[in-house]
Design a protein around this motif. Structure first.
Motif, PDB file in Angstrom:
ATOM      1  N   LEU A  20      30.462  69.323  85.899  1.00  0.00           N
ATOM      2  CA  LEU A  20      29.011  69.184  86.068  1.00  0.00           C
ATOM      3  C   LEU A  20      28.621  67.715  86.213  1.00  0.00           C
ATOM      4  CD1 LEU A  20      27.749  71.823  83.470  1.00  0.00           C
ATOM      5  CD2 LEU A  20      27.431  71.913  85.953  1.00  0.00           C
ATOM      6  N   GLU A  21      29.388  66.834  85.570  1.00  0.00           N
ATOM      7  CA  GLU A  21      29.113  65.397  85.648  1.00  0.00           C
ATOM      8  C   GLU A  21      29.599  64.784  86.967  1.00  0.00           C
ATOM      9  OE1 GLU A  21      30.823  63.424  82.264  1.00  0.00           O
ATOM     10  OE2 GLU A  21      29.881  64.818  80.859  1.00  0.00           O
ATOM     11  N   THR A  22      30.475  65.501  87.676  1.00  0.00           N
ATOM     12  CA  THR A  22      31.036  64.982  88.937  1.00  0.00           C
ATOM     13  C   THR A  22      30.811  66.014  90.048  1.00  0.00           C
ATOM     14  OG1 THR A  22      33.185  65.857  88.246  1.00  0.00           O
ATOM     15  CG2 THR A  22      32.797  63.514  87.869  1.00  0.00           C
ATOM     16  N   PRO A  23      29.568  66.126  90.528  1.00  0.00           N
ATOM     17  CA  PRO A  23      29.247  67.179  91.509  1.00  0.00           C
ATOM     18  C   PRO A  23      30.018  67.077  92.820  1.00  0.00           C
ATOM     19  CG  PRO A  23      27.385  65.666  91.202  1.00  0.00           C
ATOM     20  CD  PRO A  23      28.402  65.324  90.162  1.00  0.00           C
ATOM     21  N   ALA A  24      30.519  65.895  93.160  1.00  0.00           N
ATOM     22  CA  ALA A  24      31.297  65.754  94.396  1.00  0.00           C
ATOM     23  C   ALA A  24      32.731  66.235  94.205  1.00  0.00           C
ATOM     24  CB  ALA A  24      31.295  64.301  94.858  1.00  0.00           C
ATOM     25  N   GLY A  25      33.090  66.562  92.985  1.00  0.00           N
ATOM     26  CA  GLY A  25      34.439  67.026  92.695  1.00  0.00           C
ATOM     27  C   GLY A  25      35.366  65.873  92.349  1.00  0.00           C
ATOM     28  N   ALA A  79      30.795  79.004  91.783  1.00  0.00           N
ATOM     29  CA  ALA A  79      32.158  79.225  92.267  1.00  0.00           C
ATOM     30  C   ALA A  79      32.932  77.944  92.008  1.00  0.00           C
ATOM     31  CB  ALA A  79      32.147  79.557  93.753  1.00  0.00           C
ATOM     32  N   LEU A  80      34.225  78.046  92.068  1.00  0.00           N
ATOM     33  CA  LEU A  80      35.055  76.888  91.751  1.00  0.00           C
ATOM     34  C   LEU A  80      36.161  76.760  92.778  1.00  0.00           C
ATOM     35  CD1 LEU A  80      35.432  74.642  89.652  1.00  0.00           C
ATOM     36  CD2 LEU A  80      36.821  76.212  88.317  1.00  0.00           C
ATOM     37  N   LEU A  81      36.205  75.604  93.442  1.00  0.00           N
ATOM     38  CA  LEU A  81      37.291  75.275  94.356  1.00  0.00           C
ATOM     39  C   LEU A  81      38.401  74.654  93.514  1.00  0.00           C
ATOM     40  CD1 LEU A  81      38.428  74.816  97.256  1.00  0.00           C
ATOM     41  CD2 LEU A  81      37.305  72.591  97.191  1.00  0.00           C
ATOM     42  N   ILE A  87      38.981  69.482  92.962  1.00  0.00           N
ATOM     43  CA  ILE A  87      38.411  70.540  92.134  1.00  0.00           C
ATOM     44  C   ILE A  87      36.904  70.327  92.167  1.00  0.00           C
ATOM     45  CG2 ILE A  87      38.295  71.503  89.806  1.00  0.00           C
ATOM     46  CD1 ILE A  87      41.128  70.057  89.435  1.00  0.00           C
ATOM     47  N   GLU A  88      36.169  71.373  92.521  1.00  0.00           N
ATOM     48  CA  GLU A  88      34.721  71.192  92.696  1.00  0.00           C
ATOM     49  C   GLU A  88      33.954  72.456  92.350  1.00  0.00           C
ATOM     50  OE1 GLU A  88      31.591  70.320  96.348  1.00  0.00           O
ATOM     51  OE2 GLU A  88      33.714  69.896  96.644  1.00  0.00           O
ATOM     52  N   LEU A  89      32.857  72.277  91.588  1.00  0.00           N
ATOM     53  CA  LEU A  89      31.919  73.362  91.353  1.00  0.00           C
ATOM     54  C   LEU A  89      31.106  73.569  92.618  1.00  0.00           C
ATOM     55  CD1 LEU A  89      30.464  72.681  87.791  1.00  0.00           C
ATOM     56  CD2 LEU A  89      31.808  74.654  88.507  1.00  0.00           C
TER      57      LEU A  89
END
Length: 198
Positions: A20-25, A79-81, A87-89
Protein backbone atom coordinates in the motif's frame (compact mmCIF):
# COMPACT_ATOMS: atom_id res chain seq x y z
CA UNK A 1 -8.89 -16.44 25.55
CA UNK A 2 -8.06 -15.25 22.03
CA UNK A 3 -6.05 -17.41 19.68
CA UNK A 4 -2.74 -16.16 18.40
CA UNK A 5 -2.83 -15.01 14.79
CA UNK A 6 -1.25 -17.43 12.32
CA UNK A 7 2.30 -16.10 11.62
CA UNK A 8 1.67 -16.54 7.88
CA UNK A 9 -1.32 -14.20 8.10
CA UNK A 10 0.75 -11.69 10.06
CA UNK A 11 3.41 -11.74 7.33
CA UNK A 12 0.77 -11.28 4.62
CA UNK A 13 -0.57 -8.25 6.57
CA UNK A 14 2.94 -6.77 6.77
CA UNK A 15 3.41 -7.35 3.04
CA UNK A 16 0.03 -5.75 2.33
CA UNK A 17 0.97 -2.63 4.34
CA UNK A 18 4.25 -2.28 2.41
CA UNK A 19 2.51 -2.71 -0.94
CA UNK A 20 0.00 0.00 0.00
CA UNK A 21 2.97 2.30 0.67
CA UNK A 22 4.46 1.53 -2.78
CA UNK A 23 1.59 1.80 -5.28
CA UNK A 24 3.94 1.54 -8.27
CA UNK A 25 5.03 -1.87 -7.02
CA UNK A 26 8.46 -3.22 -6.14
CA UNK A 27 10.71 -6.24 -6.66
CA UNK A 28 10.80 -9.24 -4.35
CA UNK A 29 14.32 -8.25 -3.28
CA UNK A 30 13.17 -4.72 -2.35
CA UNK A 31 10.20 -6.15 -0.45
CA UNK A 32 12.47 -8.48 1.55
CA UNK A 33 14.78 -5.57 2.39
CA UNK A 34 11.82 -3.50 3.64
CA UNK A 35 10.59 -6.40 5.78
CA UNK A 36 14.06 -6.71 7.29
CA UNK A 37 14.30 -2.94 7.90
CA UNK A 38 11.00 -3.16 9.80
CA UNK A 39 12.36 -6.11 11.80
CA UNK A 40 9.77 -8.62 10.62
CA UNK A 41 10.11 -11.71 12.78
CA UNK A 42 8.41 -13.86 10.14
CA UNK A 43 11.35 -14.17 7.75
CA UNK A 44 14.93 -15.24 8.59
CA UNK A 45 16.98 -12.28 9.77
CA UNK A 46 20.09 -13.66 8.09
CA UNK A 47 22.11 -12.68 5.01
CA UNK A 48 20.68 -13.99 1.75
CA UNK A 49 24.09 -15.33 0.74
CA UNK A 50 23.29 -18.78 2.18
CA UNK A 51 21.34 -20.80 -0.41
CA UNK A 52 18.93 -22.35 2.09
CA UNK A 53 18.23 -19.02 3.82
CA UNK A 54 17.58 -17.45 0.41
CA UNK A 55 15.16 -20.25 -0.55
CA UNK A 56 13.30 -20.12 2.77
CA UNK A 57 13.01 -16.33 2.72
CA UNK A 58 11.74 -16.44 -0.88
CA UNK A 59 9.27 -19.21 -0.06
CA UNK A 60 7.83 -17.43 3.00
CA UNK A 61 7.40 -14.16 1.10
CA UNK A 62 5.68 -15.88 -1.83
CA UNK A 63 3.50 -17.87 0.57
CA UNK A 64 2.39 -14.56 2.14
CA UNK A 65 1.79 -13.03 -1.29
CA UNK A 66 -0.47 -15.88 -2.43
CA UNK A 67 -2.37 -15.79 0.88
CA UNK A 68 -2.85 -12.04 0.40
CA UNK A 69 -3.91 -12.48 -3.23
CA UNK A 70 -6.57 -15.03 -2.23
CA UNK A 71 -7.81 -12.74 0.55
CA UNK A 72 -8.06 -9.71 -1.76
CA UNK A 73 -10.02 -11.76 -4.31
CA UNK A 74 -12.35 -13.17 -1.67
CA UNK A 75 -13.09 -9.63 -0.45
CA UNK A 76 -13.23 -8.32 -4.06
CA UNK A 77 -11.02 -5.47 -2.83
CA UNK A 78 -8.04 -5.83 -5.13
CA UNK A 79 -5.75 -8.03 -7.18
CA UNK A 80 -2.08 -8.79 -6.83
CA UNK A 81 0.54 -9.11 -9.54
CA UNK A 82 3.18 -11.57 -8.29
CA UNK A 83 6.56 -11.86 -10.00
CA UNK A 84 10.07 -11.80 -8.50
CA UNK A 85 10.81 -8.63 -10.45
CA UNK A 86 7.53 -6.83 -9.88
CA UNK A 87 4.92 -7.20 -7.13
CA UNK A 88 2.03 -4.76 -7.33
CA UNK A 89 -1.41 -4.21 -5.85
CA UNK A 90 -3.96 -3.63 -8.59
CA UNK A 91 -7.65 -2.90 -8.88
CA UNK A 92 -10.04 -5.83 -8.48
CA UNK A 93 -11.16 -7.48 -11.72
CA UNK A 94 -13.88 -10.14 -11.62
CA UNK A 95 -12.26 -12.13 -14.45
CA UNK A 96 -8.87 -12.41 -12.73
CA UNK A 97 -9.96 -15.20 -10.40
CA UNK A 98 -10.46 -17.63 -13.27
CA UNK A 99 -6.86 -17.15 -14.33
CA UNK A 100 -5.60 -18.39 -10.98
CA UNK A 101 -7.76 -21.45 -10.43
CA UNK A 102 -5.14 -23.87 -11.79
CA UNK A 103 -2.00 -21.95 -10.88
CA UNK A 104 0.78 -24.46 -10.12
CA UNK A 105 2.96 -21.75 -8.51
CA UNK A 106 0.14 -20.85 -6.13
CA UNK A 107 -0.31 -24.50 -5.21
CA UNK A 108 3.44 -24.90 -4.65
CA UNK A 109 3.85 -21.85 -2.39
CA UNK A 110 0.71 -22.50 -0.35
CA UNK A 111 1.88 -26.05 0.45
CA UNK A 112 4.15 -25.70 3.50
CA UNK A 113 5.46 -29.24 2.92
CA UNK A 114 7.53 -27.73 0.09
CA UNK A 115 9.17 -25.42 2.61
CA UNK A 116 9.77 -28.18 5.16
CA UNK A 117 10.95 -30.80 2.66
CA UNK A 118 13.41 -28.66 0.69
CA UNK A 119 16.89 -28.90 2.13
CA UNK A 120 20.20 -27.42 1.02
CA UNK A 121 20.82 -30.38 -1.28
CA UNK A 122 17.50 -29.69 -3.07
CA UNK A 123 18.36 -26.00 -3.44
CA UNK A 124 21.75 -27.02 -4.83
CA UNK A 125 19.96 -29.22 -7.38
CA UNK A 126 18.22 -26.13 -8.75
CA UNK A 127 21.62 -24.61 -9.50
CA UNK A 128 22.96 -27.88 -10.90
CA UNK A 129 19.93 -28.22 -13.20
CA UNK A 130 20.85 -24.82 -14.64
CA UNK A 131 24.18 -26.20 -15.93
CA UNK A 132 22.61 -29.49 -17.04
CA UNK A 133 20.01 -27.66 -19.11
CA UNK A 134 22.68 -25.50 -20.72
CA UNK A 135 24.62 -28.62 -21.77
CA UNK A 136 21.36 -30.07 -23.06
CA UNK A 137 20.68 -27.08 -25.29
CA UNK A 138 18.02 -25.31 -23.21
CA UNK A 139 20.41 -22.50 -22.35
CA UNK A 140 17.98 -19.61 -22.83
CA UNK A 141 15.28 -21.21 -20.66
CA UNK A 142 17.81 -22.18 -17.99
CA UNK A 143 19.26 -18.65 -17.90
CA UNK A 144 15.81 -17.08 -17.63
CA UNK A 145 14.92 -19.49 -14.81
CA UNK A 146 18.10 -18.62 -12.93
CA UNK A 147 17.20 -14.92 -13.24
CA UNK A 148 13.57 -15.80 -12.28
CA UNK A 149 12.36 -14.19 -15.50
CA UNK A 150 10.93 -17.29 -17.19
CA UNK A 151 7.35 -16.41 -16.14
CA UNK A 152 7.56 -12.63 -16.58
CA UNK A 153 4.17 -11.10 -17.40
CA UNK A 154 5.64 -8.45 -19.70
CA UNK A 155 7.80 -8.81 -22.81
CA UNK A 156 11.45 -9.01 -21.79
CA UNK A 157 14.09 -6.65 -23.08
CA UNK A 158 17.82 -6.32 -22.44
CA UNK A 159 17.28 -3.40 -20.04
CA UNK A 160 15.07 -5.52 -17.74
CA UNK A 161 17.53 -8.41 -17.89
CA UNK A 162 20.47 -6.15 -17.06
CA UNK A 163 18.57 -4.70 -14.10
CA UNK A 164 17.94 -8.19 -12.74
CA UNK A 165 21.59 -9.11 -13.40
CA UNK A 166 22.80 -6.15 -11.32
CA UNK A 167 20.47 -7.17 -8.48
CA UNK A 168 21.82 -10.73 -8.48
CA UNK A 169 25.46 -9.61 -8.69
CA UNK A 170 24.88 -7.27 -5.76
CA UNK A 171 23.32 -10.11 -3.75
CA UNK A 172 25.93 -12.76 -4.52
CA UNK A 173 29.22 -10.86 -4.93
CA UNK A 174 32.02 -12.42 -2.82
CA UNK A 175 32.93 -8.95 -1.48
CA UNK A 176 29.50 -8.94 0.17
CA UNK A 177 29.77 -12.46 1.55
CA UNK A 178 28.49 -14.16 -1.59
CA UNK A 179 29.69 -17.25 -3.38
CA UNK A 180 32.18 -17.10 -6.29
CA UNK A 181 30.65 -20.17 -7.98
CA UNK A 182 27.16 -18.65 -7.82
CA UNK A 183 28.49 -15.37 -9.25
CA UNK A 184 30.12 -17.26 -12.15
CA UNK A 185 26.77 -18.94 -12.83
CA UNK A 186 25.02 -15.56 -12.90
CA UNK A 187 27.68 -14.14 -15.26
CA UNK A 188 27.32 -17.14 -17.59
CA UNK A 189 23.54 -16.70 -17.64
CA UNK A 190 23.98 -13.03 -18.53
CA UNK A 191 26.29 -13.91 -21.42
CA UNK A 192 23.66 -16.31 -22.74
CA UNK A 193 20.80 -13.82 -22.42
CA UNK A 194 22.78 -11.05 -24.11
CA UNK A 195 23.08 -13.28 -27.18
CA UNK A 196 19.30 -13.70 -27.33
CA UNK A 197 18.17 -10.19 -26.39
CA UNK A 198 20.82 -7.91 -27.96
Amino acid sequence: MTEDLDPRLELSEQVHALLLETPAGLSEYALIQLLKERHSSHIPNLPLTDKLVLFRTHFLVFNALYILRDQLWAEQSGALLISPLHIELQAYSSGARALSEHDPLREYYLDLNNLRDTDEAEVEKLLTSFWTRIRGGDEKIAALELFELHEAKHALDLSTIKHRYRQLVSQHHPDRGGNTERLQTINKAMEILQRYYS
